[in-house]
Design a protein around this motif. Structure first.
Motif, PDB file in Angstrom:
ATOM      1  N   UNK A 251       0.814  -1.234   0.000  1.00  0.00           N
ATOM      2  CA  UNK A 251       0.000   0.000   0.000  1.00  0.00           C
ATOM      3  C   UNK A 251       0.834   1.265   0.000  1.00  0.00           C
ATOM      4  N   UNK A 252       1.950   1.282   0.758  1.00  0.00           N
ATOM      5  CA  UNK A 252       2.760   2.506   0.839  1.00  0.00           C
ATOM      6  C   UNK A 252       3.423   2.836  -0.492  1.00  0.00           C
ATOM      7  N   UNK A 253       3.709   1.789  -1.293  1.00  0.00           N
ATOM      8  CA  UNK A 253       4.271   2.033  -2.632  1.00  0.00           C
ATOM      9  C   UNK A 253       3.157   2.410  -3.595  1.00  0.00           C
ATOM     10  N   UNK A 254       2.023   1.737  -3.491  1.00  0.00           N
ATOM     11  CA  UNK A 254       0.878   2.024  -4.352  1.00  0.00           C
ATOM     12  C   UNK A 254       0.461   3.500  -4.264  1.00  0.00           C
ATOM     13  N   UNK A 255       0.512   4.058  -3.052  1.00  0.00           N
ATOM     14  CA  UNK A 255       0.081   5.450  -2.845  1.00  0.00           C
ATOM     15  C   UNK A 255       0.953   6.449  -3.592  1.00  0.00           C
ATOM     16  N   UNK A 256       2.208   6.076  -3.803  1.00  0.00           N
ATOM     17  CA  UNK A 256       3.159   7.006  -4.431  1.00  0.00           C
ATOM     18  C   UNK A 256       3.380   6.736  -5.919  1.00  0.00           C
ATOM     19  N   UNK A 257       2.595   5.822  -6.474  1.00  0.00           N
ATOM     20  CA  UNK A 257       2.771   5.489  -7.889  1.00  0.00           C
ATOM     21  C   UNK A 257       1.980   6.452  -8.767  1.00  0.00           C
ATOM     22  N   UNK A 258       2.649   6.961  -9.788  1.00  0.00           N
ATOM     23  CA  UNK A 258       1.961   7.699 -10.854  1.00  0.00           C
ATOM     24  C   UNK A 258       2.217   6.944 -12.152  1.00  0.00           C
ATOM     25  N   UNK A 259       1.196   6.835 -12.971  1.00  0.00           N
ATOM     26  CA  UNK A 259       1.332   6.048 -14.190  1.00  0.00           C
ATOM     27  C   UNK A 259       0.933   4.607 -13.943  1.00  0.00           C
ATOM     28  N   UNK A 260       0.657   3.875 -15.006  1.00  0.00           N
ATOM     29  CA  UNK A 260       0.163   2.504 -14.882  1.00  0.00           C
ATOM     30  C   UNK A 260       1.248   1.528 -14.436  1.00  0.00           C
ATOM     31  N   UNK A 261       0.795   0.433 -13.825  1.00  0.00           N
ATOM     32  CA  UNK A 261       1.670  -0.700 -13.517  1.00  0.00           C
ATOM     33  C   UNK A 261       1.242  -1.852 -14.416  1.00  0.00           C
ATOM     34  N   UNK A 262       2.211  -2.453 -15.097  1.00  0.00           N
ATOM     35  CA  UNK A 262       1.904  -3.559 -16.003  1.00  0.00           C
ATOM     36  C   UNK A 262       2.670  -4.811 -15.585  1.00  0.00           C
ATOM     37  N   UNK A 287      10.953   3.512 -16.658  1.00  0.00           N
ATOM     38  CA  UNK A 287      10.443   2.312 -15.999  1.00  0.00           C
ATOM     39  C   UNK A 287      10.944   2.250 -14.561  1.00  0.00           C
ATOM     40  N   UNK A 288      10.049   1.843 -13.671  1.00  0.00           N
ATOM     41  CA  UNK A 288      10.434   1.512 -12.304  1.00  0.00           C
ATOM     42  C   UNK A 288      10.041   0.053 -12.085  1.00  0.00           C
ATOM     43  N   UNK A 289      11.037  -0.823 -11.997  1.00  0.00           N
ATOM     44  CA  UNK A 289      10.759  -2.252 -11.828  1.00  0.00           C
ATOM     45  C   UNK A 289      10.405  -2.524 -10.367  1.00  0.00           C
ATOM     46  N   UNK A 290       9.185  -2.973 -10.140  1.00  0.00           N
ATOM     47  CA  UNK A 290       8.695  -3.232  -8.790  1.00  0.00           C
ATOM     48  C   UNK A 290       8.983  -4.655  -8.328  1.00  0.00           C
ATOM     49  N   UNK A 307       6.185  -3.652 -13.688  1.00  0.00           N
ATOM     50  CA  UNK A 307       6.854  -2.359 -13.858  1.00  0.00           C
ATOM     51  C   UNK A 307       5.846  -1.211 -13.849  1.00  0.00           C
ATOM     52  N   UNK A 308       6.305  -0.099 -13.316  1.00  0.00           N
ATOM     53  CA  UNK A 308       5.548   1.152 -13.342  1.00  0.00           C
ATOM     54  C   UNK A 308       6.118   2.000 -14.485  1.00  0.00           C
ATOM     55  N   UNK A 309       5.228   2.465 -15.371  1.00  0.00           N
ATOM     56  CA  UNK A 309       5.659   3.255 -16.530  1.00  0.00           C
ATOM     57  C   UNK A 309       5.242   4.705 -16.322  1.00  0.00           C
ATOM     58  N   UNK A 310       6.178   5.628 -16.494  1.00  0.00           N
ATOM     59  CA  UNK A 310       5.861   7.055 -16.376  1.00  0.00           C
ATOM     60  C   UNK A 310       6.333   7.798 -17.624  1.00  0.00           C
ATOM     61  N   UNK A 311       5.628   8.884 -17.930  1.00  0.00           N
ATOM     62  CA  UNK A 311       5.916   9.698 -19.105  1.00  0.00           C
ATOM     63  C   UNK A 311       4.644  10.352 -19.598  1.00  0.00           C
ATOM     64  N   UNK A 312       4.725  10.996 -20.744  1.00  0.00           N
ATOM     65  CA  UNK A 312       3.525  11.576 -21.335  1.00  0.00           C
ATOM     66  C   UNK A 312       2.509  10.466 -21.632  1.00  0.00           C
ATOM     67  N   UNK A 313       1.227  10.752 -21.416  1.00  0.00           N
ATOM     68  CA  UNK A 313       0.200   9.721 -21.537  1.00  0.00           C
ATOM     69  C   UNK A 313       0.202   9.042 -22.907  1.00  0.00           C
TER      70      UNK A 313
END
Length: 336
Positions: A251-262, A287-290, A307-313
């Motif tokens: 949960x503590x990581x989920x709260x700080x995630x922006x962008x989708x997780x795949x 990419x942020x590998x979780x 992985x969490x992906x961030x960038x322009x939509x």
């Protein structure tokens, strides 16, 4: 080697009829290490015991080396059982006999000569790496050593088939690995066909070449282990495998995630390809590998990454599309 034809087994329990095995049909080939996997009460052990008729059939037939065994009795049944070894979760060694005596007992009951018994027992103790434990009693052995004695005893009569009923469930991870390695040697060096009953998917993945999945007395899926684990066809199999692959994001990581997780699944050679670095460069995303791992099933790789992906939509959207094309499966498990 072993063929189940419409095998059913029923019991009477408190005036009720329990269907432990229901109309099971499949074949185990000579030289297989075949895993039968499923949860508690699936009927795995009951089915296994039909191979040497420790469990009588209610209907159907079992063929061993092409011959129907369902009506075997007397000398024919004794001969069948001499050629089929069996090991158990809790070893089933005679505590009042030494390691040597536990193995020799099987040969004495088969009327081997004394000198032949001595040679065979010493040969087996060397094979399972317990030559120095011949005069030791089981109470002085570790769990792994006890299972090695049980394996030697099961092989004593020049066994063709080895039945293993939850052989590693009472062992720790390190000991499990060493016992499974020994079973591989039994298969490869001695040519013994091995049938393993287990609820542990890691056991099937690490040692078996083919598998059957059981649920509520029925076989819901059979096939090569890699195929079953990477492309399951039955819903129960999918759920069983998903339990070992799913990763719960804290949960503590989920709260700080922006962008989708795949969740990205790679198969075969693509498990080692640099797909992430290439798509990051192509679409200007980060990419942020979780969580992730690559495991090998029968020397073939299976890779799973979260992985969490961030960038322009728009870039993220194109990235997910590209990943879907370049990997076996890309699933969005958490939206932006």
């Amino acid at each position: 080697m072993v063929e189940f034809r419409n095998v059913s087994v029923t019991f009477k329990q408190n005036k009720n009829t329990v269907e432990a095995v229901k109309n099971v049909s499949f074949t185990i080939n000579k030289g297989d290490i075949f895993g039968i996997v499923g949860g508690s009460g699936a009927g795995k052990s009951t089915l296994l015991r039909t191979v040497n008729l420790l469990q009588p059939l209610s209907s159907g037939d079992v063929l061993v080396n092409g011959s129907s065994i369902k009506d075997y009795k007397g000398a024919k049944l004794r001969q069948l059982r001499q050629n089929i070894g069996m090991i158990f979760q809790h070893f089933n060694l005679a505590e009042n006999k030494t390691v040597y005596e536990n193995i020799a007992f099987v040969l004495k009951t088969a009327d081997w000569k004394k000198n032949d018994i001595k040679n065979r027992v010493n040969e087996l103790l060397k094979f399972v790496n317990l030559s120095d434990k011949a005069d030791t009693y089981p109470s002085k052995l570790s769990g792994g050593q006890k299972q090695r004695v049980a394996i030697a005893r099961a092989l004593a009569n020049n066994t063709d088939i080895l039945l293993c009923d939850e052989p590693t469930s009472a062992l720790d991870a390190e000991t499990t690995a060493s016992v499974l390695e020994l079973l591989k040697e039994v298969n490869e060096k001695l040519g013994v066909t091995i049938i393993i009953i287990t609820h542990e998917l890691d056991v099937v993945k690490s040692i078996c070449n083919r598998t059957a999945v059981m649920s509520e007395g029925t076989v819901v899926e059979t096939g090569e282990v890699y195929q079953v684990f990477t492309n399951p066809q039955n819903e129960f199999t999918k759920q069983l495998i998903a339990h070992t692959q799913n990763f719960e994001i804290p949960p503590e990581i989920r709260e700080n995630i922006t962008g989708p997780v795949v969740k990205i699944t790679y198969l075969g050679e693509r498990a080692a390809e640099a797909v992430l670095s290439q798509t990051a460069s192509d679409y200007n995303v980060r990419y942020n590998i979780l969580h992730g791992k690559i495991e090998y099933i029968g020397s073939k790789p299976l890779g799973i990454l979260y992985v969490n992906i961030t960038g322009e939509s728009s870039d993220v959207e194109q990235t997910i599309k590209a990943l879907s094309e370049k990997t076996y499966e890309t699933e969005v498990i958490l939206s932006a």
